[in-house]
Structure formats: structure tokens, C-alpha cells
Design a protein around this motif. Structure first.
Motif, PDB file in Angstrom:
ATOM      1  N   SER A 182      23.751 -19.565  -5.660  1.00 20.42           N
ATOM      2  CA  SER A 182      24.606 -20.661  -6.125  1.00 20.42           C
ATOM      3  C   SER A 182      25.026 -21.567  -4.981  1.00 20.42           C
ATOM      4  O   SER A 182      25.333 -21.106  -3.877  1.00 20.42           O
ATOM      5  N   ALA A 183      25.040 -22.856  -5.262  1.00 19.33           N
ATOM      6  CA  ALA A 183      25.491 -23.843  -4.283  1.00 19.33           C
ATOM      7  C   ALA A 183      26.063 -25.042  -5.034  1.00 19.33           C
ATOM      8  O   ALA A 183      25.578 -25.399  -6.112  1.00 19.33           O
ATOM      9  N   THR A 184      27.086 -25.647  -4.446  1.00 19.05           N
ATOM     10  CA  THR A 184      27.736 -26.811  -5.050  1.00 19.05           C
ATOM     11  C   THR A 184      27.813 -27.922  -4.017  1.00 19.05           C
ATOM     12  O   THR A 184      28.203 -27.681  -2.865  1.00 19.05           O
ATOM     13  N   VAL A 185      27.459 -29.126  -4.434  1.00 15.51           N
ATOM     14  CA  VAL A 185      27.497 -30.292  -3.550  1.00 15.51           C
ATOM     15  C   VAL A 185      28.466 -31.310  -4.139  1.00 15.51           C
ATOM     16  O   VAL A 185      28.261 -31.793  -5.262  1.00 15.51           O
ATOM     17  N   LEU A 186      29.509 -31.636  -3.403  1.00 17.30           N
ATOM     18  CA  LEU A 186      30.473 -32.643  -3.837  1.00 17.30           C
ATOM     19  C   LEU A 186      30.073 -33.976  -3.218  1.00 17.30           C
ATOM     20  O   LEU A 186      30.182 -34.163  -2.016  1.00 17.30           O
ATOM     21  N   HIS A 211      35.280 -19.241 -11.667  1.00 14.52           N
ATOM     22  CA  HIS A 211      33.890 -19.350 -11.235  1.00 14.52           C
ATOM     23  C   HIS A 211      33.855 -19.374  -9.710  1.00 14.52           C
ATOM     24  O   HIS A 211      34.818 -19.762  -9.049  1.00 14.52           O
ATOM     25  N   LYS A 212      32.717 -18.969  -9.156  1.00 16.16           N
ATOM     26  CA  LYS A 212      32.564 -18.920  -7.708  1.00 16.16           C
ATOM     27  C   LYS A 212      31.236 -19.548  -7.293  1.00 16.16           C
ATOM     28  O   LYS A 212      30.281 -19.590  -8.070  1.00 16.16           O
ATOM     29  N   THR A 213      31.194 -20.010  -6.058  1.00 15.30           N
ATOM     30  CA  THR A 213      29.947 -20.514  -5.484  1.00 15.30           C
ATOM     31  C   THR A 213      29.781 -19.942  -4.084  1.00 15.30           C
ATOM     32  O   THR A 213      30.771 -19.746  -3.366  1.00 15.30           O
ATOM     33  N   GLN A 214      28.543 -19.672  -3.694  1.00 15.40           N
ATOM     34  CA  GLN A 214      28.293 -19.129  -2.349  1.00 15.40           C
ATOM     35  C   GLN A 214      28.331 -20.208  -1.276  1.00 15.40           C
ATOM     36  O   GLN A 214      28.664 -19.940  -0.123  1.00 15.40           O
ATOM     37  N   LEU A 215      27.963 -21.406  -1.657  1.00 11.59           N
ATOM     38  CA  LEU A 215      27.947 -22.534  -0.725  1.00 11.59           C
ATOM     39  C   LEU A 215      28.673 -23.709  -1.359  1.00 11.59           C
ATOM     40  O   LEU A 215      28.456 -24.026  -2.530  1.00 11.59           O
ATOM     41  N   LEU A 216      29.520 -24.365  -0.566  1.00 16.13           N
ATOM     42  CA  LEU A 216      30.222 -25.545  -1.050  1.00 16.13           C
ATOM     43  C   LEU A 216      30.128 -26.631   0.015  1.00 16.13           C
ATOM     44  O   LEU A 216      30.676 -26.489   1.113  1.00 16.13           O
ATOM     45  N   PHE A 217      29.412 -27.693  -0.303  1.00 18.15           N
ATOM     46  CA  PHE A 217      29.240 -28.827   0.606  1.00 18.15           C
ATOM     47  C   PHE A 217      30.118 -29.972   0.125  1.00 18.15           C
ATOM     48  O   PHE A 217      30.011 -30.391  -1.030  1.00 18.15           O
ATOM     49  N   ASP A 261      45.726 -29.263  -0.163  1.00 24.30           N
ATOM     50  CA  ASP A 261      45.526 -28.748  -1.522  1.00 24.30           C
ATOM     51  C   ASP A 261      44.043 -28.650  -1.857  1.00 24.30           C
ATOM     52  O   ASP A 261      43.589 -27.667  -2.460  1.00 24.30           O
ATOM     53  N   PHE A 262      43.291 -29.670  -1.470  1.00 30.32           N
ATOM     54  CA  PHE A 262      41.860 -29.683  -1.737  1.00 30.32           C
ATOM     55  C   PHE A 262      41.165 -28.563  -0.974  1.00 30.32           C
ATOM     56  O   PHE A 262      40.339 -27.834  -1.530  1.00 30.32           O
ATOM     57  N   LEU A 263      41.491 -28.414   0.286  1.00 37.53           N
ATOM     58  CA  LEU A 263      40.865 -27.380   1.108  1.00 37.53           C
ATOM     59  C   LEU A 263      41.206 -25.983   0.598  1.00 37.53           C
ATOM     60  O   LEU A 263      40.357 -25.081   0.607  1.00 37.53           O
ATOM     61  N   GLU A 264      42.420 -25.796   0.124  1.00 42.14           N
ATOM     62  CA  GLU A 264      42.807 -24.512  -0.450  1.00 42.14           C
ATOM     63  C   GLU A 264      41.981 -24.201  -1.690  1.00 42.14           C
ATOM     64  O   GLU A 264      41.508 -23.069  -1.876  1.00 42.14           O
ATOM     65  N   LYS A 265      41.821 -25.209  -2.552  1.00 46.31           N
ATOM     66  CA  LYS A 265      41.031 -25.015  -3.771  1.00 46.31           C
ATOM     67  C   LYS A 265      39.575 -24.700  -3.431  1.00 46.31           C
ATOM     68  O   LYS A 265      38.940 -23.868  -4.079  1.00 46.31           O
ATOM     69  N   CYS A 266      39.051 -25.357  -2.402  1.00 45.13           N
ATOM     70  CA  CYS A 266      37.680 -25.067  -1.968  1.00 45.13           C
ATOM     71  C   CYS A 266      37.549 -23.607  -1.557  1.00 45.13           C
ATOM     72  O   CYS A 266      36.569 -22.936  -1.900  1.00 45.13           O
ATOM     73  N   GLY A 267      38.542 -23.112  -0.827  1.00 46.70           N
ATOM     74  CA  GLY A 267      38.520 -21.720  -0.407  1.00 46.70           C
ATOM     75  C   GLY A 267      38.552 -20.764  -1.590  1.00 46.70           C
ATOM     76  O   GLY A 267      37.854 -19.742  -1.602  1.00 46.70           O
ATOM     77  N   GLU A 268      39.327 -21.099  -2.617  1.00 46.10           N
ATOM     78  CA  GLU A 268      39.429 -20.261  -3.803  1.00 46.10           C
ATOM     79  C   GLU A 268      38.129 -20.260  -4.607  1.00 46.10           C
ATOM     80  O   GLU A 268      37.808 -19.276  -5.281  1.00 46.10           O
ATOM     81  N   TYR A 269      37.394 -21.352  -4.529  1.00 46.68           N
ATOM     82  CA  TYR A 269      36.145 -21.493  -5.288  1.00 46.68           C
ATOM     83  C   TYR A 269      34.999 -20.700  -4.656  1.00 46.68           C
ATOM     84  O   TYR A 269      34.024 -20.361  -5.309  1.00 46.68           O
ATOM     85  N   LEU A 270      35.112 -20.374  -3.383  1.00 49.05           N
ATOM     86  CA  LEU A 270      34.034 -19.690  -2.675  1.00 49.05           C
ATOM     87  C   LEU A 270      34.025 -18.189  -2.941  1.00 49.05           C
ATOM     88  O   LEU A 270      35.070 -17.566  -3.124  1.00 49.05           O
ATOM     89  N   THR A 271      32.845 -17.606  -2.924  1.00 49.87           N
ATOM     90  CA  THR A 271      32.703 -16.155  -2.924  1.00 49.87           C
ATOM     91  C   THR A 271      33.224 -15.615  -1.587  1.00 49.87           C
ATOM     92  O   THR A 271      33.344 -16.374  -0.616  1.00 49.87           O
TER      93      THR A 271
END
Length: 262
Positions: free
Chosen positions: A80-84, A148-154, A171-181
Motif C-alpha cells: 500500500s502507498a498513498t500520494v497526496l 485504514h493504514k498505509t505503508q507509504l505516505l508521500f 495537526d496534519f503531520l499528526e494525522k499522517c503519523g496515525e495513517y501510517l502502519t
């Protein structure tokens, strides 16, 4: 006046071959015969594609972002990978090609940009690559709420006038951390001017046990952040050799930059 007459040439990017407007402003596609470029009405490139090798990343900052794959013991097993921030789709397409078992989620605020990525930049139409027309912050927040989780978040969020400052918000960076595996990596693309933002770097270091960073020749500041320890330098180099055949460039040349001051 015909549409063709409205199109113009750019001395840096070539001949304009397409233009459209949405509520955020102009979107232009240029072609110099060898490469194709996406622009949001400025001389800056939002995306650049080598037409003969559409999945080969052209910008140093994108190569630095993709080189984070070296941090996984088995990078080809990533699922899994997510690109913003889609843009022309260069990074999303490269991930789709590099990670045969991964489902890629690309988040793009502007529906017209996604349409152009498919039409002019050979973005793959495949079940493993899903493009969401959504606000990146809303998307990440929803994923977190749904556990939901992602292994990679760009995160590569830019507007016509520069960096989307949400990438600097706690707040955004915290949410990114929560989204990661637990073994996941967040990759941020900022400008080199942001290196002087001590508060930003301090925040990232509080949220993540490992923070690796480098400044690219094209003026970007790229950060890799994870709760995991970084791969041993020797192992990272081995992983780069595994990845190199499909990259079209030597990923170790970019990966080693992150170990310089670590």
C-alpha cells in the motif's frame, strides 16, 4: 479566434499543446518534442515526463522521494502507498510500476488535473491505482477515522503560487503519523527555504523516532520520517541494487544523501 491560436510557446517548456481552466486557475500542458510538462500558469514545472520512458522520474526531488523504498527489508513486497498531490502523476505511476503488489491511492484536489494526467501523461488506468478527487487533509482524516493504514505516505502538495502550507501544520503531520502502519514512512517534499523552520523540524522529530533529510540540487528539501529505525546503510545500498533495474537511474545516488548527516 481558434483554440489553436490561443495556445502559445514557452522558451523553457516548449509548445503549449493544451490549456484549460477550473476554479483554481489555468492548467497548461507543454511539449518540447522530447519531454512533456504540466504547469499551473507559471514558468514552474508541476510535472515533467520523458515521453520515451514515461515511468522514469525526471526531477531529483522525486527520485529522492522514491528512494525511500530502500528502507524496507523487502521493498517489492509493499502492498500500500498513498500520494497526496497527483500533478501529472509521475510519482504515482512510478510507484505503480515499481511495486507490483501495491495498491496506490493518489489524492488530487482538482478533477481537471487528474483528467489531464490520464490524457497527456500516460497515467495508468489500472485497478491497482485509484485516483481520488478530494482534499488531502480530508482524505487522510477520513482514513484515520476508518482505521485504514498505509505503508507509504508521500506528501507533495503544491499550489500555483507555491507550497501548500498545510504540510507544515502540526495537526496534519499528526494525522499522517496515525495513517501510517507501524513500519511505515512519511515522505515530505518542501522547499529548501523551509530548512530554517526550526519549529517544523522539531515537531516532526517529536512525532517520529527517525527523521532523515536532504536538500536536492533543484532546491527541494525532502524528509523521510518513521517510527522505525532506518535501514542499515549497507542494507539500504543492497535494496537499491534490487530496485535499480526498474528505476532507470541509480537510487543509491539519492538514498545516500539521507545518510550524510545521520
Amino acid at each position: 479566434m481558434s483554440k489553436q491560436n490561443l495556445l502559445s510557446a514557452n522558451p523553457l517548456l516548449g509548445q503549449e499543446i493544451h490549456r484549460r481552466f477550473d476554479e483554481f486557475g489555468p492548467i497548461q500542458v507543454f511539449d518540447d518534442g522530447n519531454k512533456r510538462y504540466l504547469s499551473f500558469g507559471t514558468t514552474d514545472e508541476q510535472s515533467c515526463q520523458l515521453k520515451s520512458q514515461p515511468f522514469q522520474l525526471q526531477h531529483d526531488y522525486l527520485r529522492c522521494m522514491l528512494a525511500v523504498l530502500s528502507q524496507y527489508p523487502q521493498p517489492l513486497a509493499i502492498t500500500s502507498a498513498t500520494v497526496l498531490g497527483l500533478g501529472g502523476g509521475s510519482l504515482s505511476a512510478a510507484l505503480w510500476q515499481q511495486l507490483p503488489q501495491a495498491h496506490i491511492h493518489a489524492i488530487e484536489l482538482r478533477a481537471a488535473v487528474a483528467q489531464i494526467a490520464y490524457q497527456f501523461f500516460q497515467l495508468p488506468r489500472d485497478k491497482r491505482l485509484t485516483v481520488h478527487t478530494n482534499d488531502a487533509v480530508d482524505f487522510v482524516s477520513t482514513q484515520v477515522k476508518q482505521q485504514h493504514k498505509t505503508q507509504l505516505l508521500f506528501s507533495d502538495l503544491y499550489l500555483a503560487d507555491g507550497l501548500n502550507q498545510v504540510q507544515q501544520q502540526t495537526d496534519f503531520l499528526e494525522k499522517c503519523g496515525e495513517y501510517l502502519t507501524p513500519d511505515g514512512w512519511l515522505v515530505l517534499n518542501l522547499w529548501k527555504e523551509h530548512r530554517s523552520d526550526a519549529q517544523l523540524l522539531s515537531t516532526i522529530k517529536k512525532l517520529f523516532a527517525t527523521v532523515l533529510q536532504t536538500t536536492t540540487h533543484d532546491g527541494n528539501w525532502v524528509i523521510w520520517a518513521s517510527r522505525q529505525k532506518p535501514a542499515d546503510k549497507k542494507q539500504a545500498r543492497i535494496n537499491c541494487k534490487v530496485l535499480q533495474p526498474e528505476f532507470g537511474f541509480n537510487p543509491w545516488g539519492f538514498c545516500k544523501m539521507f545518510y550524510r548527516f545521520f
